[in-house]
Design a protein around this motif. Structure first.
Motif, PDB file in Angstrom:
ATOM      1  N   THR A 129       0.858  -1.171   0.000  1.00  0.00           N
ATOM      2  CA  THR A 129       0.000   0.000   0.000  1.00  0.00           C
ATOM      3  C   THR A 129       0.900   1.228   0.000  1.00  0.00           C
ATOM      4  O   THR A 129       1.872   1.284   0.765  1.00  0.00           O
ATOM      5  CB  THR A 129      -0.900   0.015   1.253  1.00  0.00           C
ATOM      6  N   THR A 130       0.574   2.208  -0.839  1.00  0.00           N
ATOM      7  CA  THR A 130       1.384   3.417  -0.937  1.00  0.00           C
ATOM      8  C   THR A 130       0.630   4.600  -0.339  1.00  0.00           C
ATOM      9  O   THR A 130      -0.549   4.788  -0.609  1.00  0.00           O
ATOM     10  CB  THR A 130       1.763   3.714  -2.400  1.00  0.00           C
ATOM     11  N   TRP A 166      14.133   4.934  -5.188  1.00  0.00           N
ATOM     12  CA  TRP A 166      13.768   4.950  -3.756  1.00  0.00           C
ATOM     13  C   TRP A 166      14.980   5.351  -2.919  1.00  0.00           C
ATOM     14  O   TRP A 166      16.119   5.204  -3.356  1.00  0.00           O
ATOM     15  CB  TRP A 166      13.201   3.593  -3.320  1.00  0.00           C
ATOM     16  N   LEU A 167      14.724   5.865  -1.704  1.00  0.00           N
ATOM     17  CA  LEU A 167      15.807   6.379  -0.867  1.00  0.00           C
ATOM     18  C   LEU A 167      16.213   5.433   0.252  1.00  0.00           C
ATOM     19  O   LEU A 167      17.380   5.128   0.412  1.00  0.00           O
ATOM     20  CB  LEU A 167      15.399   7.735  -0.279  1.00  0.00           C
ATOM     21  N   TRP A 168      15.251   5.003   1.083  1.00  0.00           N
ATOM     22  CA  TRP A 168      15.575   4.097   2.185  1.00  0.00           C
ATOM     23  C   TRP A 168      14.393   3.205   2.506  1.00  0.00           C
ATOM     24  O   TRP A 168      13.276   3.462   2.097  1.00  0.00           O
ATOM     25  CB  TRP A 168      16.041   4.860   3.423  1.00  0.00           C
ATOM     26  N   LYS A 169      14.702   2.130   3.257  1.00  0.00           N
ATOM     27  CA  LYS A 169      13.676   1.222   3.776  1.00  0.00           C
ATOM     28  C   LYS A 169      13.742   1.278   5.295  1.00  0.00           C
ATOM     29  O   LYS A 169      14.820   1.464   5.860  1.00  0.00           O
ATOM     30  CB  LYS A 169      13.900  -0.212   3.291  1.00  0.00           C
ATOM     31  N   MET A 170      12.588   1.113   5.912  1.00  0.00           N
ATOM     32  CA  MET A 170      12.549   1.178   7.361  1.00  0.00           C
ATOM     33  C   MET A 170      11.524   0.213   7.932  1.00  0.00           C
ATOM     34  O   MET A 170      10.531  -0.109   7.284  1.00  0.00           O
ATOM     35  CB  MET A 170      12.264   2.606   7.839  1.00  0.00           C
ATOM     36  N   ARG A 171      11.807  -0.268   9.149  1.00  0.00           N
ATOM     37  CA  ARG A 171      10.859  -1.085   9.899  1.00  0.00           C
ATOM     38  C   ARG A 171       9.972  -0.121  10.666  1.00  0.00           C
ATOM     39  O   ARG A 171      10.472   0.748  11.392  1.00  0.00           O
ATOM     40  CB  ARG A 171      11.612  -2.012  10.858  1.00  0.00           C
ATOM     41  N   LEU A 172       8.663  -0.254  10.483  1.00  0.00           N
ATOM     42  CA  LEU A 172       7.727   0.655  11.128  1.00  0.00           C
ATOM     43  C   LEU A 172       7.683   0.430  12.636  1.00  0.00           C
ATOM     44  O   LEU A 172       7.634  -0.707  13.100  1.00  0.00           O
ATOM     45  CB  LEU A 172       6.317   0.453  10.567  1.00  0.00           C
ATOM     46  N   ALA A 173       7.657   1.532  13.382  1.00  0.00           N
ATOM     47  CA  ALA A 173       7.530   1.454  14.837  1.00  0.00           C
ATOM     48  C   ALA A 173       6.062   1.494  15.250  1.00  0.00           C
ATOM     49  O   ALA A 173       5.693   0.921  16.265  1.00  0.00           O
ATOM     50  CB  ALA A 173       8.298   2.596  15.495  1.00  0.00           C
ATOM     51  N   GLU A 193       4.788  -2.813   3.005  1.00  0.00           N
ATOM     52  CA  GLU A 193       4.533  -4.227   2.729  1.00  0.00           C
ATOM     53  C   GLU A 193       5.074  -5.034   3.894  1.00  0.00           C
ATOM     54  O   GLU A 193       6.281  -5.041   4.135  1.00  0.00           O
ATOM     55  CB  GLU A 193       5.220  -4.610   1.413  1.00  0.00           C
ATOM     56  N   GLY A 194       4.178  -5.669   4.639  1.00  0.00           N
ATOM     57  CA  GLY A 194       4.590  -6.551   5.732  1.00  0.00           C
ATOM     58  C   GLY A 194       5.405  -5.887   6.821  1.00  0.00           C
ATOM     59  O   GLY A 194       6.403  -6.439   7.275  1.00  0.00           O
ATOM     60  N   GLY A 195       5.043  -4.679   7.235  1.00  0.00           N
ATOM     61  CA  GLY A 195       5.750  -4.012   8.328  1.00  0.00           C
ATOM     62  C   GLY A 195       7.034  -3.315   7.927  1.00  0.00           C
ATOM     63  O   GLY A 195       7.699  -2.704   8.758  1.00  0.00           O
TER      64      GLY A 195
END
Length: 122
Positions: free
Chosen positions: A3-4, A96-103, A16-18
């Motif tokens: 989802t964007t 794209w710039l970076w990926k992150m794990r959502l808090a 996608e998946g957290g």
């Protein structure tokens, strides 16, 4: 399925998946012009929503790119170090710039969907 979401500061975040991938929108890269340098964050850095995460420099100006949500950086797009123009040619793809794990997934509800973002820039 991914989802964007979008921010009023012209970042996009694909979840996608957290895990979220973050970049700038096509509109943002058009406003900046040709990018000549991208300063990427460190993997492992913890960001709070609104923190400056990346600096992009174009022939016109330098701009900060902000974290759309809280989280920890898990990956950066190292291809941008040698080819910053990827952000111009494919801002929502290879640029794209970076990926992150959502808090906190609940923060996503504060962001815009695509129709909402398109209404903002029209």
């Amino acid at each position: 399925m991914a989802t964007t979401y979008f921010t009023e500061d012209h970042e996009w975040i694909r979840v996608e998946g957290g895990v979220a991938t973050v970049g700038i929108t096509g509109y943002a890269q058009e406003q900046l012009g040709d990018l000549v340098f991208v300063e990427l964050p460190e993997v492992g850095r913890v960001l709070k929503k609104g923190d400056a995460a990346v600096v992009v420099e174009s022939v016109k100006a330098a701009s900060d790119v902000y974290a759309p949500v809280d989280g920890e950086i898990t990956d950066v797009n190292s291809a941008l170090s040698s080819e910053p123009a990827l952000v111009n040619s494919a801002p929502t793809g290879d640029g794209w710039l970076w990926k992150m794990r959502l808090a906190d997934q609940a923060q996503l509800s504060d962001l815009l969907d695509e129709p909402g973002y398109n209404a903002l820039i029209d």
